[in-house]
Design a protein around this motif. Sequence first.
Motif, PDB file in Angstrom:
ATOM      1  N   LEU A 185       0.830  -1.205   0.000  1.00 30.70           N
ATOM      2  CA  LEU A 185       0.000   0.000   0.000  1.00 30.70           C
ATOM      3  C   LEU A 185       0.865   1.257   0.000  1.00 30.70           C
ATOM      4  N   ASP A 186       1.953   1.215   0.745  1.00 29.16           N
ATOM      5  CA  ASP A 186       2.869   2.361   0.772  1.00 29.16           C
ATOM      6  C   ASP A 186       3.463   2.616  -0.610  1.00 29.16           C
ATOM      7  N   LEU A 187       3.794   1.526  -1.330  1.00 25.95           N
ATOM      8  CA  LEU A 187       4.330   1.680  -2.684  1.00 25.95           C
ATOM      9  C   LEU A 187       3.294   2.323  -3.607  1.00 25.95           C
ATOM     10  N   LEU A 188       2.049   1.889  -3.485  1.00 29.01           N
ATOM     11  CA  LEU A 188       0.992   2.470  -4.309  1.00 29.01           C
ATOM     12  C   LEU A 188       0.776   3.942  -3.959  1.00 29.01           C
ATOM     13  N   GLU A 189       0.867   4.239  -2.678  1.00 29.85           N
ATOM     14  CA  GLU A 189       0.707   5.631  -2.259  1.00 29.85           C
ATOM     15  C   GLU A 189       1.796   6.516  -2.854  1.00 29.85           C
ATOM     16  N   SER A 190       3.031   5.998  -2.892  1.00 30.47           N
ATOM     17  CA  SER A 190       4.131   6.782  -3.459  1.00 30.47           C
ATOM     18  C   SER A 190       3.937   6.966  -4.965  1.00 30.47           C
ATOM     19  N   LEU A 191       3.419   5.931  -5.645  1.00 28.39           N
ATOM     20  CA  LEU A 191       3.118   6.087  -7.075  1.00 28.39           C
ATOM     21  C   LEU A 191       2.054   7.142  -7.301  1.00 28.39           C
ATOM     22  N   GLY A 192       1.057   7.147  -6.443  1.00 28.41           N
ATOM     23  CA  GLY A 192      -0.028   8.115  -6.569  1.00 28.41           C
ATOM     24  C   GLY A 192       0.434   9.535  -6.377  1.00 28.41           C
ATOM     25  N   GLU A 193       1.535   9.718  -5.639  1.00 25.23           N
ATOM     26  CA  GLU A 193       2.045  11.058  -5.377  1.00 25.23           C
ATOM     27  C   GLU A 193       3.098  11.486  -6.382  1.00 25.23           C
ATOM     28  N   ALA A 194       3.481  10.577  -7.308  1.00 24.80           N
ATOM     29  CA  ALA A 194       4.510  10.910  -8.285  1.00 24.80           C
ATOM     30  C   ALA A 194       4.055  12.068  -9.165  1.00 24.80           C
ATOM     31  N   GLU A 195       4.917  13.053  -9.296  1.00 23.19           N
ATOM     32  CA  GLU A 195       4.571  14.195 -10.145  1.00 23.19           C
ATOM     33  C   GLU A 195       5.858  14.834 -10.663  1.00 23.19           C
TER      34      GLU A 195
END
Length: 321
Positions: A310-320
């Motif tokens: 879940l943490d990995l997905l959260e970091s992907l979601g914040e990628a900008e």
Amino acid sequence: MEEIMRAIEGGEVKKLASLLYYKADELSDEQLGDVLKKAEELALEKKDYELYKLVVYYYHEFLGVDKISEFEGLAEREGSFEAKFHLADLYFLLGELEKSLALYQSLLEEEITKGNTGHVAEIYYNMALIQEELQDYEKAYELLELAEKKYEELKDEGKILHIQVYKAYVKFEMGNIYDAKATLGSLLPRVVETGNNALLAEIHLTFEEIFEEKDNYEAALQECLYAMLRARGTEYYDVAFDALFDVLWQLFLEDNFETVYNNIDMFKNAFPELAEFFEGVKYLALFRDGKVEEEKLREILEQIKDRRLLDLLESLGEAEL
């Protein structure tokens, strides 16, 4: 935790080192402290300096406890190749590259004098790793050639193949992309014959970096798939997974969500144990591309129970950008 404690109680130093490598970050600080205390005692009892190196490293990185001077004192008292070699590698792990190189150079002179070809080969190889980290690729390549010659003297075909794969990777880093690909092509059938899946994974990871460098992300993803499949059950599985995550991260940075959701199902189907995670990656990309509502994304994410994923997905979601 139980598996780690069983390895300690059974005196299984190699298994314990492997478990620490893969599971240290899953333990609480209190649990890790208990494990490292017992692992340190076992490493010193068995004089296993590879395990001791990991113990000192994890003390430093996870718990902020500095035991480096203790290792230095031990290496000086012992005076053995193994103690000095793993101390030099510890310096490398901690980012003290010049210190590591200096110790390797001193050790190299000793081992050349003794005529210990195997040790000399190991030192050349590790010095090449440092030079690569310093981005002196020509020097790294030169050291790899020296290591290869020593392994040829020993007729160690496995190590020779490993060196040749690494040389191809360094060629890529030097900008000789097509030469690197040609070399890997010549090595592939030889490595396939050996059945060495870890080395096959390494080859695919090199191809992955080449394709990513050329912004050919679909090919890079395909190579990640091959690498992960080959790396199952080897020390390269986590490396292959991290390579995949790096490609996904880059795609999210570039808002290239279509490439993600069009290709991620192959990972979902190949790795059913990670199906929920890859489904999460797919729907996160669909959401970021405006293809699904946030409610649907939340529904998918709720099925993932592993906090780390879940943490990995959260970091992907914040990628900008």
